[in-house]
Design a protein around this motif. Structure first.
Motif, PDB file in Angstrom:
ATOM      1  N   LEU B  22       0.696  -1.073  -0.257  1.00 34.56           N
ATOM      2  CA  LEU B  22       0.134  -0.065  -0.182  1.00 34.56           C
ATOM      3  C   LEU B  22       0.478   0.986   0.485  1.00 34.56           C
ATOM      4  O   LEU B  22       1.810   1.380   0.830  1.00 34.56           O
ATOM      5  CB  LEU B  22      -1.326  -0.401   1.374  1.00 34.56           C
ATOM      6  N   ARG B  23       0.940   1.361  -0.934  1.00 33.62           N
ATOM      7  CA  ARG B  23       1.579   3.352  -1.474  1.00 33.62           C
ATOM      8  C   ARG B  23       0.599   4.843  -0.868  1.00 33.62           C
ATOM      9  O   ARG B  23       0.485   5.551  -1.472  1.00 33.62           O
ATOM     10  CB  ARG B  23       2.310   3.199  -2.574  1.00 33.62           C
ATOM     11  N   GLY B  24       0.271   4.519   0.214  1.00 30.59           N
ATOM     12  CA  GLY B  24       0.063   5.872   0.852  1.00 30.59           C
ATOM     13  C   GLY B  24      -1.708   6.076   0.637  1.00 30.59           C
ATOM     14  O   GLY B  24      -1.621   6.929  -0.388  1.00 30.59           O
ATOM     15  N   ILE B  25      -2.653   5.331   0.937  1.00 33.31           N
ATOM     16  CA  ILE B  25      -3.379   5.543   0.760  1.00 33.31           C
ATOM     17  C   ILE B  25      -4.616   6.079   2.113  1.00 33.31           C
ATOM     18  O   ILE B  25      -4.906   6.490   3.142  1.00 33.31           O
ATOM     19  CB  ILE B  25      -4.517   4.193   1.292  1.00 33.31           C
ATOM     20  N   THR B  26      -5.289   7.173   1.218  1.00 31.78           N
ATOM     21  CA  THR B  26      -6.298   8.326   1.862  1.00 31.78           C
ATOM     22  C   THR B  26      -7.692   8.078   1.803  1.00 31.78           C
ATOM     23  O   THR B  26      -7.625   8.064   0.645  1.00 31.78           O
ATOM     24  CB  THR B  26      -5.994   9.516   1.941  1.00 31.78           C
ATOM     25  N   LEU B  27      -8.796   7.794   2.789  1.00 35.28           N
ATOM     26  CA  LEU B  27      -9.803   6.971   2.131  1.00 35.28           C
ATOM     27  C   LEU B  27     -10.647   7.742   3.265  1.00 35.28           C
ATOM     28  O   LEU B  27      -9.930   7.979   4.462  1.00 35.28           O
ATOM     29  CB  LEU B  27     -10.322   5.938   2.249  1.00 35.28           C
ATOM     30  N   GLU B  28     -11.985   7.943   3.233  1.00 40.88           N
ATOM     31  CA  GLU B  28     -12.883   8.361   3.472  1.00 40.88           C
ATOM     32  C   GLU B  28     -14.287   7.873   3.888  1.00 40.88           C
ATOM     33  O   GLU B  28     -15.159   8.023   2.398  1.00 40.88           O
ATOM     34  CB  GLU B  28     -13.817  10.441   3.858  1.00 40.88           C
ATOM     35  N   ILE B  29     -14.801   7.047   4.578  1.00 42.16           N
ATOM     36  CA  ILE B  29     -15.872   5.986   4.714  1.00 42.16           C
ATOM     37  C   ILE B  29     -17.066   6.594   5.783  1.00 42.16           C
ATOM     38  O   ILE B  29     -16.656   6.682   6.786  1.00 42.16           O
ATOM     39  CB  ILE B  29     -15.741   5.062   4.184  1.00 42.16           C
TER      40      ILE B  29
END
Lengths: 567, 349
Positions: B22-29
């Motif tokens: 994983l290379r820098g995952i930004t998420l908003e759920i």
């Protein structure tokens, strides 16, 4: 990965320290006693050992016994393995079981009976005299002392005891050969014995090598059998005798080092060899194993040969059973009068009855320790959250007892812990005996559990974690129930192996009240007037316990049982 | 109704040895969201899910449940429900014990456990199966038990790892709608990992499309399908024709792209460079008898309710999908191609 769990690390440290203290430390101690003279390194003791005529002869004899035993055992084992893997015949299943008969009794127990059967006035001579006399081939009795040459007697017994190891390893190797490899030889016009020599045999060599290593080491370090023959000029008996003078005589240490070095060389060599020669079999599984149906005539020949062999292999068992029931057995093939009194005596006699209690107690405790150690070590090395190298290290340490002969471990324990308060065998051998038993059989336990763990998918544990169960509770609720079959099979096997443990029993149990069964049998066979009969009765009881355990264990384990006896 | 939980990931990095999964995952759920992580196998989507579950610790970055940093919170303290691809039902426990396990870990009373297990079994329509062992159940039933086991603890977040991939096609289709309704009924924030675009498009509120350790695009199924922002997303979701082209004219409202088959107009003005790739969906192409762009019919494949037509011009081929019944041309005929400017997606090369 940086996932390191404190719990795993602590358990790792504890188990590592335990194994270090009871496996590596005694070995280091023996090495130090051998090579450090007056505070500096010296080969003096080794030099003395190699110049002492009796020790030199002992070393020579041990090598001779081990070498000849290995060659002959492999020869017999190969034929049996080939016949069983490649040919289909009636009663094959029964033979496969009967062939494992030697596992249920240590060879030195059988030796009591065998020495009687093969003596100058023994059953074999009488039987031969009657048969050959009736045929008119000889006049007068045959009076051969078959075991006059004790070395040959020892070799004979070693072969009868060890051929199943050869058979199991080699059979595994042969059935692993891709049938198409042989078929392509056939399409090229190479058949029969030439095909066997050029294709089958070379491809089965890994099994041969593995079996050879085990058999060589076993027969080199077997203490019980030469003791029964009263033959002292072999390395194990020399070590045994020197265990009484660990302060005065450094030769015991030097001989133990010799055994350890030899064992290591053999195992390293075999490891090297099997990595070089491990053939990747392509396309296994697509073609079924080649099993030939034998014609009726050939079946008869094969069955006869196998039956003769099994009868021979069962002679030790038969002889001690006969002896245990015999009231009068003199100049006849089988006893002329039978009695149950020896069995009654077993439970009445102080030595024998306490030895049964002791053996059961030691074996149960040793099994519990082995289960516990086996669980922790295999869990940590299979899925502990610690760096891979630590896990591999622990795994290697757990398997190491396979490469430490009982005689070496026993001598190490005896000398290293001679002055330790509760570990000294000279004061009270119970604790150290139990530790010796469990350490020696730890690899069986760990292998069994490890195999189970590999079959438990991680998701099964992770789902329990995700549902809110703590890691320890997950082990208790999910992991252990799922590998229970492996644990119990391993435990039963370890228990029965502890019951028939010879070398550490003979060496560590110093006082009569603490004798386990095997030492009691040895003691009886040397001391009392009716000792042999009583010893046989005790041997038969031992045999039954082990046989029952084996059956239970194989029922639980199924096919995988044989794998535990492979290298 | 109980509090609902949102999940926030910030710059998550995960390495396995030297490999950066994983290379820098930004998420908003958002809470209540039925959120899909969609990607080809090996893209790191399961790794991401396991980080949310706490089964892996990220090497860098932060995981928040609402506003709480949970990086160091072990999985058993996160109150999550997880359904594994292989269901991970415990073979030594009955259906009842499997489902009750999480409740027991939470020290519920016997009566409560019983009530909740019954409720969850009813939820997944498995009443009466309590005493069975997992190996006595069909694949679909096992799947439901795994779901019930995860739901019964009333998790803050429900995590599903390819839950339908081991079912046969028909059962899978049924389970899709069932799961979707269930999620909406219960309103649990749900994160669903899959490589199946049909599953994602049909069930999701929002989809994150992943490719080798990075997120390519997040959006509603409609946005993802109609307005893919990268070539990977356009290619991975549905079928698409790609053509290389140059922008030869532009305006505030449209661009004109010169392509090997002729000039196309697009309303997509987001790309500034001249060299571009354009994409258009096969079902968005209209075949006409006239038109500026002419192509030759190279092949026709009839699939029943639709028909695939391969057109060629020089070395360029495009695929057209149209309803099966309305064909007026045959192989080797020349046809006109019309694409609405709204359907021409312009992507950076």
């Amino acid at each position: 990965m940086k996932n390191i769990s404190m719990g795993s690390l602590i358990v790792w440290i504890l188990t590592f320290c335990y194994l270090f203290f009871f496996l590596i430390y005694p070995i280091l101690y023996v090495f130090q006693k051998t090579f450090i003279v007056n505070g500096s390194f010296s080969l003096e003791f080794f030099d003395i050992m190699l110049r002492d005529p009796i020790l030199k002869e002992s070393i020579y004899n041990s090598f001779f016994i081990a070498f000849i035993s290995t060659v002959l055992t492999i020869f017999v084992g190969y034929i049996i393995a080939y016949a069983l893997v490649r040919y289909d015949f009636v009663l094959k299943g029964l033979f496969q079981i009967l062939l494992l008969l030697p596992f249920i009794v240590p060879p030195f127990v059988g030796a009591i009976g065998m020495i009687k059967l093969f003596s100058r006035f023994g059953s074999i001579n009488i039987l031969l005299t009657e048969i050959l006399g009736a045929l008119g081939l000889i006049k007068g009795p045959i009076l051969i002392d078959w075991f006059e040459n004790k070395i040959l007697g020892i070799i004979f017994l070693e072969i009868l005891h060890l051929y199943p190891i050869a058979y199991l390893n080699i059979a595994a190797s042969i059935s692993n050969i891709d049938p198409t490899l042989e078929e392509s030889a056939e399409t090229l016009g190479v058949t029969g014995f030439k095909k066997f020599l050029t294709v089958t045999f070379p491809l089965s060599l890994p099994g041969v090598a593995a079996a050879s290593a085990i058999i060589f080491i076993w027969s080199f370090t077997d203490l019980g059998t030469p003791l029964m023959f009263n033959f002292f000029k072999v390395v194990p008996v020399q070590i045994f005798n020197m265990s009484r003078e660990i302060y005065a005589n450094p030769m015991g240490y030097a001989l133990t080092v010799l055994v350890l070095v030899l064992t290591s060389i053999v195992f390293i060599a075999i490891k090297r060899y099997s990595t070089i020669r491990s053939y990747e079999m392509m396309g296994r599984g697509h073609v079924s194993e080649k099993v030939y149906k034998l014609s009726r005539g050939k079946q008869v020949i094969l069955l006869t040969l196998l039956s003769i062999w099994i009868l021979m292999a069962a002679l030790p068992h038969i002889s001690i059973i006969l002896m245990s029931f015999s009231d009068e057995w003199f100049l006849s093939i089988i006893p002329t009068k039978f009695t149950l009194s020896h069995y009654q005596e077993v439970f009445r006699n102080n030595l024998t009855s306490s030895s049964i209690r002791n053996s059961l107690f030691y074996s149960v405790i040793a099994t519990i320790i082995a289960v516990f150690l086996g669980l922790t070590t295999s869990y940590i090395s299979n899925r502990g959250k610690i760096p891979q190298i630590l896990r591999d290290l622990l795994d290697a340490l757990t398997m190491w007892p396979l490469a430490v002969p009982g005689i070496a471990l026993a001598f190490g324990y005896l000398s290293t812990f001679a002055d330790f308060p509760i570990l000294s065998a000279y004061q009270n051998p119970v604790l150290i005996l139990v530790i010796a038993y469990s350490t020696r059989r730890l690899p069986y336990m760990a292998r069994s559990i490890y195999a189970g763990l590999q079959q438990v998918h991680r998701n099964l544990e992770e789902s329990a974690l995700s549902l809110g169960s703590t890691p320890l509770k997950v082990i208790k609720d999910i992991t252990i129930p799922l590998i229970l079959a492996n644990i119990s099979a391993g435990a039963v096997l370890v228990f029965s192996e502890c019951m028939i443990e010879v070398s550490t029993s003979l060496m560590l149990a110093q006082q009569e009240e603490y004798y386990p069964i095997t030492k009691a049998i040895y003691e009886l066979s040397t001391n009392l007037a009716v000792g042999n009969e009583l010893a046989s009765a005790l041997g038969v009881i031992l045999m039954i316990v082990v046989a029952v355990s084996m059956v239970i264990s194989s029922k639980v384990m199924g096919q995988k049982m044989g794998e535990l006896f492979r290298a | 109704m109980r509090d609902l939980v949102s999940v926030r990931l910030k710059d998550i990095v995960k390495r396995f040895g030297k490999y950066e999964a994983l290379r820098g995952i930004t998420l908003e759920i958002k809470d209540r969201d039925f959120f899909f992580i969609l990607g080809p196998s090996g893209c790191g989507k399961t790794t991401l899910l396991r980080i949310i579950a706490g089964l892996y610790e990220p090497d860098e970055g932060e995981v928040y449940f609402d506003n709480n940093l949970v990086n160091k919170v072990p999985p058993h303290k996160r109150n999550i429900g997880m359904v594994f691809q292989n269901y991970a039902l415990w073979p030594h426990m009955t259906v009842y014990d499997n489902i009750a396990y999480g409740l027991k870990a939470r020290n519920y009373s016997k009566a409560e456990i019983d009530k909740k297990v019954k409720w969850s079994l009813k939820l997944v329509r498995l009443e009466g199966m309590e005493k069975k062992y997992p190996n006595q159940l069909s694949g679909g039933q096992q799947q439901r038990v795994a779901l019930a086991r995860a739901l019964v603890i009333e998790p803050d977040v429900l995590l599903l790892d390819e839950p339908l991939s081991n079912l046969d096609a028909k059962l899978r289709a049924n389970m899709r709608s069932e799961l979707k309704f269930l999620q909406k009924d219960l309103g649990i924030t749900t994160i669903y990992v899959t490589h199946d675009q049909a599953e994602a498009l049909s069930m999701a509120d929002n989809i994150a499309v992943m490719n080798i350790g990075v997120i390519e695009q997040v959006g509603s199924p409609r946005e993802i399908y109609l307005k893919p922002r990268t070539k990977f997303v356009a290619d991975f979701i549905g079928e698409i024709n790609f053509l290389n082209g140059n922008i030869v004219d532009r305006d505030d409202n449209y661009v004109i792209i010169d392509t090997p088959i002729g000039k196309l107009k697009s309303l997509d003005t987001s790309v500034n460079s001249t060299d571009v790739v354009i994409g258009f969906r096969p079902e968005r192409i209209k075949l006409t008898k006239s038109g500026d762009i002419k192509m030759k019919v190279k092949g026709i494949m009839f699939y029943g309710f639709f028909e695939e037509v391969i057109l060629s011009y020089d070395d360029t081929e495009i695929k057209v999908i149209q309803k099966g019944e309305e064909r007026w041309f045959d192989i080797n005929d020349e046809v006109g191609v019309e694409i609405e400017p709204d359907d021409v997606i312009v992507l950076r090369d």
